[in-house]
Design an enzyme around this catalytic site. Structure first.
Site, PDB file in Angstrom:
ATOM      1  N   TRP A   1       0.125   3.869  -3.152  1.00  0.00           N
ATOM      2  CA  TRP A   1      -0.826   3.067  -2.365  1.00  0.00           C
ATOM      3  C   TRP A   1      -0.275   2.769  -0.989  1.00  0.00           C
ATOM      4  CZ3 TRP A   1      -5.143   3.980  -4.300  1.00  0.00           C
ATOM      5  CH2 TRP A   1      -5.378   3.957  -5.671  1.00  0.00           C
TER       6      TRP A   1
ATOM      7  N   ASP B   1      -0.872  -5.825  -0.024  1.00  0.00           N
ATOM      8  CA  ASP B   1      -1.856  -5.303  -0.966  1.00  0.00           C
ATOM      9  C   ASP B   1      -1.511  -5.892  -2.332  1.00  0.00           C
ATOM     10  OD1 ASP B   1      -3.425  -3.869  -2.712  1.00  0.00           O
ATOM     11  OD2 ASP B   1      -2.794  -1.883  -2.015  1.00  0.00           O
TER      12      ASP B   1
ATOM     13  N   LYS C   1      -9.004  -5.196 -10.753  1.00  0.00           N
ATOM     14  CA  LYS C   1      -7.837  -5.309 -11.625  1.00  0.00           C
ATOM     15  C   LYS C   1      -7.768  -6.705 -12.253  1.00  0.00           C
ATOM     16  CE  LYS C   1      -6.569  -1.221 -10.039  1.00  0.00           C
ATOM     17  NZ  LYS C   1      -5.819  -0.843  -8.835  1.00  0.00           N
TER      18      LYS C   1
HETATM   19  C1  LIG Z   1      -6.076   0.075  -7.676  1.00  0.00           C
HETATM   20  C2  LIG Z   1      -5.330  -0.144  -6.422  1.00  0.00           C
HETATM   21  C3  LIG Z   1      -5.840   0.255  -5.171  1.00  0.00           C
HETATM   22  C4  LIG Z   1      -7.126   1.030  -5.021  1.00  0.00           C
HETATM   23  O1  LIG Z   1      -8.238   0.212  -5.132  1.00  0.00           O
HETATM   24  P1  LIG Z   1      -9.704   0.765  -4.744  1.00  0.00           P
HETATM   25  O2  LIG Z   1     -10.525  -0.486  -4.847  1.00  0.00           O
HETATM   26  O3  LIG Z   1     -10.037   1.820  -5.737  1.00  0.00           O
HETATM   27  O4  LIG Z   1      -9.651   1.295  -3.380  1.00  0.00           O
HETATM   28  C5  LIG Z   1      -5.091  -0.035  -4.046  1.00  0.00           C
HETATM   29  N1  LIG Z   1      -3.932  -0.699  -4.119  1.00  0.00           N
HETATM   30  C6  LIG Z   1      -3.410  -1.093  -5.303  1.00  0.00           C
HETATM   31  C7  LIG Z   1      -2.109  -1.825  -5.345  1.00  0.00           C
HETATM   32  C8  LIG Z   1      -4.097  -0.829  -6.489  1.00  0.00           C
HETATM   33  O5  LIG Z   1      -3.574  -1.212  -7.667  1.00  0.00           O
END
Ligand SMILES: *Cc1c(COP(=O)(O)O)cnc(C)c1O
Length: 362
Positions: free
Chosen positions: A104, A174, A198
């Protein structure tokens, strides 16, 4: 009805109580004779939902007054574009720094390079991202517009246990796979963002918490609906937002408050993760794929010493109602994603299965 323990990384399981509440009021929201997905985003009823969502976030995450809460289209990865568009030019160098701790962060860095200079100041790629690299905050270029990190690495099962002091360079995190799973000092961050799917609700929307002074620096080419100032000025309702996702998040937040809030949840999460890590560490049959000092509390990654057994392990686990344990292809092995909604009983059921499987195959 039978529900599995869903260990999937995301979209992930939500609390049963939340799903039941949504189901119970789905056809007729508050005696309106209409569903929450059929009413205007400008109605008094939706206004109450989004205000309540803000209020719960402020309370649960302890968000200071000088931060704005935004509900932004496009999930987490859209913010990999939106963040550089919004703040990479706040300093003349037009530069952003990244610590690469997994896919990511790599993606975020590559995306930022489209809008300015992206500098990767540390990386753990040399050991397949199995740890959080050391870096000296003093080595951070003060002309950098921000430093981007991934606080919890969903694929590799590592996390930052504490956060660097980046001085005047805003720290952008993030937190998609861990927001509201642990206590935080929000004032350490310039921007925190998280895709909802999540730990917070349905997919497709991102929660962005941004310090006010970082608004208003967007590149001229920034689409109106990716400009954070548009969201801040219009309470995330410049256009029709994903009202259902915001509603679902408000229910998840009410649930979290009922559970005792973030501090209690953090303690429970640590107990849950410890159950599984203890099983891995006490049994030669398994090994953890992340370095022990950097292990995630949300995503437990492991493998069997005899990897040929993995297929059987996953198949038999699923037959026992332990769903979606397959690891990401870049790591292999298995991964148990145990976000806030995963009860301790689910982790215990997994441990019981792991011990039994090892006994039968060891
Ligand atoms: C799942 C995830 C993403 C991607 O999320 P999307 O909503 O599909 O763009 C980005 N960063 C982290 C840390 C993730 O776990």
């Amino acid at each position: 009805m039978s529900r599995v323990y869903n260990f999937g990384a995301g979209p992930a399981m939500l609390p049963l109580e939340v799903m039941e509440k949504a189901q119970a009021e789905f056809l007729d929201y508050k005696n309106m004779g209409a569903s929450v997905i059929e009413i205007s985003h400008r109605s008094a009823e939706f206004d109450e939902i989004i205000n309540r969502c803000d209020e719960l976030l402020i309370e649960l995450a302890n968000i200071p007054d000088n931060y704005k809460i935004l509900y932004v289209h496009g999930g987490a990865q859209m913010q990999f574009s939106a963040i550089p568009m919004n703040i990479i030019q706040r300093k003349p160098a037009g530069k952003a720094s990244f610590v690469l701790t997994g896919n990511w962060a790599v993606k975020a860095s590559k995306e930022a390079a489209r809008y300015g200079e992206a500098v990767n100041i540390a990386s753990s790629e040399d050991q397949n991202f199995s740890y959080i690299p050391e870096f000296d905050p003093a080595s951070l270029d003060p002309e950098s517009s921000y430093l981007h990190i991934t606080s919890n690495n969903t694929l590799f099962g590592t996390r930052w246990h504490s956060f660097p002091d980046t001085g005047d360079v805003p720290l952008v995190a993030d937190m998609t796979s861990e927001f509201l799973s642990r206590k935080l000092d929000i004032s350490q961050f310039g921007i925190i963002f998280a895709g909802l799917q999540k730990n917070l609700g349905p997919a497709g929307l991102a929660l962005v918490i941004i310090r006010e002074d970082l608004l208003g620096h967007a590149l001229p080419m920034t689409p109106g609906l990716l400009n954070y100032k548009t969201y801040a000025d219009q309470h995330s309702l410049a256009n029709t937002n994903n009202t259902f996702a915001i509603y679902m998040m408000s229910l998840v937040l009410e649930w979290l408050k009922d559970q005792g809030g973030v501090a209690d949840m953090e303690q429970r999460n640590e107990e849950k993760a410890k159950l599984i890590y203890d099983c891995i560490d006490s049994n030669d049959f398994y090994y953890g794929t992340a370095q022990a000092a950097h292990r995630s509390v949300m995503n437990v990654t492991f493998n069997m010493r005899n990897e040929e057994l993995l297929g059987d392990f996953l198949k038999q686990a699923e037959a026992e109602g332990l769903y979606a344990l397959k690891g990401h292809r870049d790591v292999g092995g298995a991964r148990a994603s145990i976000y806030n909604a995963m009860p301790k009983a689910g982790c215990q059921a997994l441990v019981d299965f792991m011990q039994d499987f090892a006994k039968r195959n060891g």
